[in-house]
Design a protein around this motif. Sequence first.
Motif, PDB file in Angstrom:
ATOM      1  N   ALA A  64       0.836  -1.205   0.000  1.00 15.75           N
ATOM      2  CA  ALA A  64       0.000   0.000   0.000  1.00 15.75           C
ATOM      3  C   ALA A  64       0.870   1.254   0.000  1.00 15.75           C
ATOM      4  CB  ALA A  64      -0.932   0.001   1.210  1.00 15.75           C
ATOM      5  N   THR A  65       1.970   1.229   0.762  1.00 20.91           N
ATOM      6  CA  THR A  65       2.856   2.395   0.831  1.00 20.91           C
ATOM      7  C   THR A  65       3.488   2.680  -0.527  1.00 20.91           C
ATOM      8  OG1 THR A  65       3.349   1.715   3.087  1.00 20.91           O
ATOM      9  CG2 THR A  65       4.699   3.466   2.193  1.00 20.91           C
ATOM     10  N   TRP A 111       2.220   1.764  -3.417  1.00 22.04           N
ATOM     11  CA  TRP A 111       1.140   2.183  -4.306  1.00 22.04           C
ATOM     12  C   TRP A 111       0.773   3.650  -4.083  1.00 22.04           C
ATOM     13  CZ3 TRP A 111      -4.169   3.517  -3.888  1.00 22.04           C
ATOM     14  CH2 TRP A 111      -4.867   3.496  -5.106  1.00 22.04           C
ATOM     15  N   PHE A 112       0.633   4.048  -2.812  1.00 22.91           N
ATOM     16  CA  PHE A 112       0.270   5.431  -2.501  1.00 22.91           C
ATOM     17  C   PHE A 112       1.354   6.405  -2.959  1.00 22.91           C
ATOM     18  CE2 PHE A 112      -2.950   3.866   0.606  1.00 22.91           C
ATOM     19  CZ  PHE A 112      -4.011   4.628   0.129  1.00 22.91           C
ATOM     20  N   ARG A 129       1.108   6.671  -6.752  1.00 25.62           N
ATOM     21  CA  ARG A 129      -0.104   7.373  -7.167  1.00 25.62           C
ATOM     22  C   ARG A 129       0.024   8.868  -6.858  1.00 25.62           C
ATOM     23  NH1 ARG A 129      -6.012   7.151  -4.598  1.00 25.62           N
ATOM     24  NH2 ARG A 129      -4.774   8.320  -3.110  1.00 25.62           N
ATOM     25  N   ASN A 130       0.619   9.182  -5.716  1.00 27.34           N
ATOM     26  CA  ASN A 130       0.808  10.575  -5.336  1.00 27.34           C
ATOM     27  C   ASN A 130       1.681  11.311  -6.357  1.00 27.34           C
ATOM     28  OD1 ASN A 130       0.802  12.922  -3.666  1.00 27.34           O
ATOM     29  ND2 ASN A 130       2.822  12.319  -2.899  1.00 27.34           N
TER      30      ASN A 130
END
Lengths: 249, 55
Positions: free
Chosen positions: B27-28, B30-31, B34-35
């Motif tokens: 998740a880290t 991915w975030f 995406r950011n």
Amino acid sequence: MWNWFYKLASPPHFYRTATVLEPWLFWPALVLLAIGLYGGLVMAPADYVQGDGYRIIYVHVPSSYLSMFTYVTMAVTSAIGLIWRMKLAFCVAAACAPIGAAFTFMSLTTGAIWGQPMWGTWWVWDPRLTSQLILFFLYLGYMFLRQALAETRQADRASGVLAVVGVVNIPIIHFSVEWWNSLHQPASLSKLETPAIAGDMLWPLLVMILAYQLLMLALLMTGIRAQVLEREKNARWVGELLDTTGHEA
Amino acid sequence: MNEFFAMGGYGTYVWSAYSISFVVLAATVWFARRNLANTRERLKRQRLSKQDRTP
């Protein structure tokens, strides 16, 4: 040497360096992660006292170490930013916060899951656990503070001061198991002494720590790129970069 | 194989600790990506709208 340093301190060069380094950190991290997992779950023998339950160490210790390493990076770059008014230092500091928060969350949850079978409880208000929870709140506080202050310069300074002041918590976390009576066991690894665990249990741990370290650096590069773009959005090189490149690069 | 997944009776603890770690790690990553992509898109849009206003 100084020439290299000045070059790195220019935002476009810094951005390009981060872009180039990112995959060279990310893919080796994944390879090491696979090796470390195989070593920790398959190759390493069961523990004499904790059986197979001790294997949580291979995800708990790396995340705990990185939770502190990331904080020290954030505090040191914040201090550099505050003292020398270096924008790029604040870029690194701001990129550290979500990464550090993630590692701290992993450290706390894997620790709770380990505590339940070994201590008979998920959580105790023990010095080590409490100071680690404070670390998590420091990261959250840093991020909320940045979000609350719309002006970047102001956000940099206020969050920078918070990061620098909060660094006192790091030695407290580290020495908590020696200073106070703690349920938490003392360190398995130390720079100065021979490790307290056997070699066939040790190498997967070292591989996992290195994997997490590289992954942290890869994540930092991604975060830094977003920070630099945001701050330099009116610079000509960002305009050219956005015009000439597609989704990648 | 079953013995491996049982982890000497600690299976639930070991596997949940590993699952949480890897979900959070993924998740880290991915975030973060995406950011970066969102920042890039937003700046690109801002730039295009600025170009429209200045002939």
